[in-house]
Scaffold this motif. Structure first.
Motif, PDB file in Angstrom:
ATOM      1  N   ALA A 192      34.105  39.724  38.408  1.00  0.00           N
ATOM      2  CA  ALA A 192      32.774  39.113  38.456  1.00  0.00           C
ATOM      3  C   ALA A 192      32.799  37.677  37.957  1.00  0.00           C
ATOM      4  N   GLY A 193      33.966  37.042  38.006  1.00  0.00           N
ATOM      5  CA  GLY A 193      34.068  35.632  37.646  1.00  0.00           C
ATOM      6  C   GLY A 193      33.801  34.748  38.854  1.00  0.00           C
ATOM      7  N   ASP A 194      34.443  33.587  38.887  1.00  0.00           N
ATOM      8  CA  ASP A 194      34.302  32.655  40.006  1.00  0.00           C
ATOM      9  C   ASP A 194      35.234  33.117  41.124  1.00  0.00           C
ATOM     10  N   CYS A 195      34.693  33.938  42.012  1.00  0.00           N
ATOM     11  CA  CYS A 195      35.523  34.573  43.042  1.00  0.00           C
ATOM     12  C   CYS A 195      36.083  33.553  44.030  1.00  0.00           C
ATOM     13  N   GLY A 196      35.253  32.588  44.437  1.00  0.00           N
ATOM     14  CA  GLY A 196      35.732  31.572  45.362  1.00  0.00           C
ATOM     15  C   GLY A 196      36.914  30.819  44.781  1.00  0.00           C
ATOM     16  N   ARG A 197      36.816  30.442  43.517  1.00  0.00           N
ATOM     17  CA  ARG A 197      37.912  29.723  42.867  1.00  0.00           C
ATOM     18  C   ARG A 197      39.156  30.594  42.791  1.00  0.00           C
ATOM     19  N   ALA A 198      38.997  31.857  42.441  1.00  0.00           N
ATOM     20  CA  ALA A 198      40.154  32.754  42.351  1.00  0.00           C
ATOM     21  C   ALA A 198      40.859  32.872  43.697  1.00  0.00           C
ATOM     22  N   LEU A 199      40.097  33.000  44.769  1.00  0.00           N
ATOM     23  CA  LEU A 199      40.694  33.086  46.102  1.00  0.00           C
ATOM     24  C   LEU A 199      41.417  31.794  46.473  1.00  0.00           C
ATOM     25  N   ARG A 200      40.828  30.655  46.128  1.00  0.00           N
ATOM     26  CA  ARG A 200      41.485  29.382  46.440  1.00  0.00           C
ATOM     27  C   ARG A 200      42.765  29.202  45.635  1.00  0.00           C
ATOM     28  N   GLU A 201      42.754  29.634  44.372  1.00  0.00           N
ATOM     29  CA  GLU A 201      43.953  29.500  43.545  1.00  0.00           C
ATOM     30  C   GLU A 201      45.069  30.421  44.040  1.00  0.00           C
ATOM     31  N   LEU A 202      44.708  31.656  44.419  1.00  0.00           N
ATOM     32  CA  LEU A 202      45.734  32.553  44.952  1.00  0.00           C
ATOM     33  C   LEU A 202      46.244  32.037  46.294  1.00  0.00           C
ATOM     34  N   SER A 203      45.352  31.465  47.104  1.00  0.00           N
ATOM     35  CA  SER A 203      45.756  30.867  48.371  1.00  0.00           C
ATOM     36  C   SER A 203      46.785  29.766  48.144  1.00  0.00           C
ATOM     37  N   GLU A 224      40.880  36.132  33.833  1.00  0.00           N
ATOM     38  CA  GLU A 224      41.742  35.581  34.871  1.00  0.00           C
ATOM     39  C   GLU A 224      42.532  36.684  35.577  1.00  0.00           C
ATOM     40  N   ILE A 225      42.566  36.652  36.913  1.00  0.00           N
ATOM     41  CA  ILE A 225      43.257  37.701  37.671  1.00  0.00           C
ATOM     42  C   ILE A 225      44.407  37.154  38.519  1.00  0.00           C
ATOM     43  N   ILE A 226      44.651  35.845  38.499  1.00  0.00           N
ATOM     44  CA  ILE A 226      45.717  35.262  39.312  1.00  0.00           C
ATOM     45  C   ILE A 226      47.089  35.626  38.753  1.00  0.00           C
ATOM     46  N   GLY A 227      47.269  35.436  37.441  1.00  0.00           N
ATOM     47  CA  GLY A 227      48.556  35.727  36.823  1.00  0.00           C
ATOM     48  C   GLY A 227      49.019  37.156  37.053  1.00  0.00           C
ATOM     49  N   PRO A 228      48.175  38.163  36.765  1.00  0.00           N
ATOM     50  CA  PRO A 228      48.589  39.547  37.029  1.00  0.00           C
ATOM     51  C   PRO A 228      48.913  39.805  38.502  1.00  0.00           C
ATOM     52  N   ALA A 229      48.182  39.147  39.409  1.00  0.00           N
ATOM     53  CA  ALA A 229      48.448  39.333  40.836  1.00  0.00           C
ATOM     54  C   ALA A 229      49.818  38.781  41.217  1.00  0.00           C
ATOM     55  N   LEU A 230      50.156  37.610  40.711  1.00  0.00           N
ATOM     56  CA  LEU A 230      51.454  37.017  41.035  1.00  0.00           C
ATOM     57  C   LEU A 230      52.592  37.789  40.369  1.00  0.00           C
ATOM     58  N   ALA A 231      52.333  38.331  39.181  1.00  0.00           N
ATOM     59  CA  ALA A 231      53.352  39.157  38.528  1.00  0.00           C
ATOM     60  C   ALA A 231      53.632  40.416  39.349  1.00  0.00           C
ATOM     61  N   ALA A 232      52.582  41.036  39.869  1.00  0.00           N
ATOM     62  CA  ALA A 232      52.765  42.222  40.707  1.00  0.00           C
ATOM     63  C   ALA A 232      53.472  41.853  42.011  1.00  0.00           C
ATOM     64  N   GLU A 233      53.151  40.689  42.546  1.00  0.00           N
ATOM     65  CA  GLU A 233      53.820  40.234  43.767  1.00  0.00           C
ATOM     66  C   GLU A 233      55.313  40.030  43.537  1.00  0.00           C
ATOM     67  N   ASP A 234      55.678  39.541  42.360  1.00  0.00           N
ATOM     68  CA  ASP A 234      57.098  39.375  42.033  1.00  0.00           C
ATOM     69  C   ASP A 234      57.814  40.718  42.014  1.00  0.00           C
ATOM     70  N   VAL A 235      57.113  41.767  41.621  1.00  0.00           N
ATOM     71  CA  VAL A 235      57.717  43.105  41.569  1.00  0.00           C
ATOM     72  C   VAL A 235      57.768  43.741  42.949  1.00  0.00           C
ATOM     73  N   PHE A 236      56.651  43.713  43.673  1.00  0.00           N
ATOM     74  CA  PHE A 236      56.528  44.472  44.917  1.00  0.00           C
ATOM     75  C   PHE A 236      56.876  43.673  46.165  1.00  0.00           C
ATOM     76  N   GLY A 237      56.642  42.367  46.154  1.00  0.00           N
ATOM     77  CA  GLY A 237      56.852  41.571  47.366  1.00  0.00           C
ATOM     78  C   GLY A 237      56.054  42.091  48.536  1.00  0.00           C
ATOM     79  N   ALA A 238      54.799  42.491  48.291  1.00  0.00           N
ATOM     80  CA  ALA A 238      54.015  43.214  49.298  1.00  0.00           C
ATOM     81  C   ALA A 238      53.265  42.316  50.272  1.00  0.00           C
ATOM     82  N   THR A 239      53.090  41.046  49.939  1.00  0.00           N
ATOM     83  CA  THR A 239      52.265  40.169  50.766  1.00  0.00           C
ATOM     84  C   THR A 239      53.085  39.530  51.878  1.00  0.00           C
ATOM     85  N   CYS A 240      52.556  39.567  53.094  1.00  0.00           N
ATOM     86  CA  CYS A 240      53.182  38.868  54.216  1.00  0.00           C
ATOM     87  C   CYS A 240      52.890  37.377  54.073  1.00  0.00           C
ATOM     88  N   LEU A 241      53.902  36.589  53.771  1.00  0.00           N
ATOM     89  CA  LEU A 241      53.723  35.148  53.651  1.00  0.00           C
ATOM     90  C   LEU A 241      53.991  34.505  55.005  1.00  0.00           C
TER      91      LEU A 241
END
Length: 247
Positions: free
Chosen positions: A215-226, A170-187
């Motif tokens: 190499a997991g379910d990339c479409g699902r990961a993108l939808r969950e991060l979205s 799973e890569i969503i959790g680490p991505a959101l944790a990094a976002e909490d630190v950096f606030g790098a994404t334009c929302l």
């Protein structure tokens, strides 16, 4: 410090440098074809390591295309070092980025790419996908290799720390944790729809710039991060998302 080379899809190589002092990983990607392409140039200081790593796969002077996601030091800081080392390579970037920055900063005049424009590399085909302000930078765009279904997704899913070369974890959790630190994404109102456009590609592999190739379910990961970013955007309209710096 060293740059590791891993084939993450047929003839697609991840050139990865972990900097322990920063606890952060920087990845570039080589598409080996009749006309080899480099996506992300990397920091200028890392050019000796990354170019030596590339030379384990192809001679650097064989490189024919140099491109990147957006204007930022870790994306294109070593651009002119690659230009000097690969005299036959074409620099390419989105039209907006060429107009506002790359025409001036590159020692070799760049080729502007339109949204959806495809470069036939000979055995591989890469498509430029414009993603302005996603995750950041008004010139932002990503690259999709059509024959292997590989999405080079830049700063999306950025994670801190070291990571394996390729994972299905799973890569969503680490991505959101990094976002909490950096606030790098334009929302913005366009962030989630842009990510859903990427999810519709149903990539088989994603090349993260700061983290493992996925190499997991990339479409699902993108939808969950979205969905997570859509929720944060909605919260920002009410005064700011908890645990995040700013709107």
């Amino acid at each position: 410090m060293e740059t590791l080379v891993t084939e993450i899809a047929p003839d697609i190589y991840r050139l990865s440098t972990y900097i322990s002092d920063a606890d952060f990983m920087f990845n570039q990607f080589l598409v080996n074809a009749e006309e080899p392409l480099l996506f992300h140039c990397g920091l200028r200081a890392l050019f000796p390591l990354v170019s030596e790593a590339m030379a384990r796969v192809i001679p650097v002077e064989r490189l024919r295309w140099i491109t990147f996601g957006h204007i930022e030091a870790d994306e294109c800081g070593s651009l002119n070092s690659w230009v000097a080392a690969a005299p036959r390579a074409t620099v390419a970037h989105g039209t907006m980025g060429c107009l506002v920055s790359v025409n001036d900063m590159s020692d070799r005049a760049p080729t502007p790419l339109q949204d959806g424009e495809v470069i036939d590399l000979g055995g591989k085909r890469v498509r430029r996908i414009e993603t302005p302000h996603m995750p950041h930078g008004w010139d932002a765009g990503l690259l999709y290799e059509e024959t292997t279904g590989t999405l080079f997704c830049g700063d999306l899913f950025t994670a801190m720390g070291d990571a394996p070369a390729l994972t299905e974890q799973e890569i969503i959790g680490p991505a959101l944790a990094a976002e909490d630190v950096f606030g790098a994404t334009c929302l913005t109102a366009r962030t989630a729809p842009t990510m859903l456009r990427l999810a519709a590609l149903e990539p088989r592999t994603m090349g993260l710039m700061h983290g493992p190739a996925y190499a997991g379910d990339c479409g699902r990961a993108l939808r969950e991060l979205s969905a997570a970013y859509a929720e944060r955007f909605a919260l920002s309209l009410d005064g700011g998302a908890p645990g995040r710096r700013g709107p």
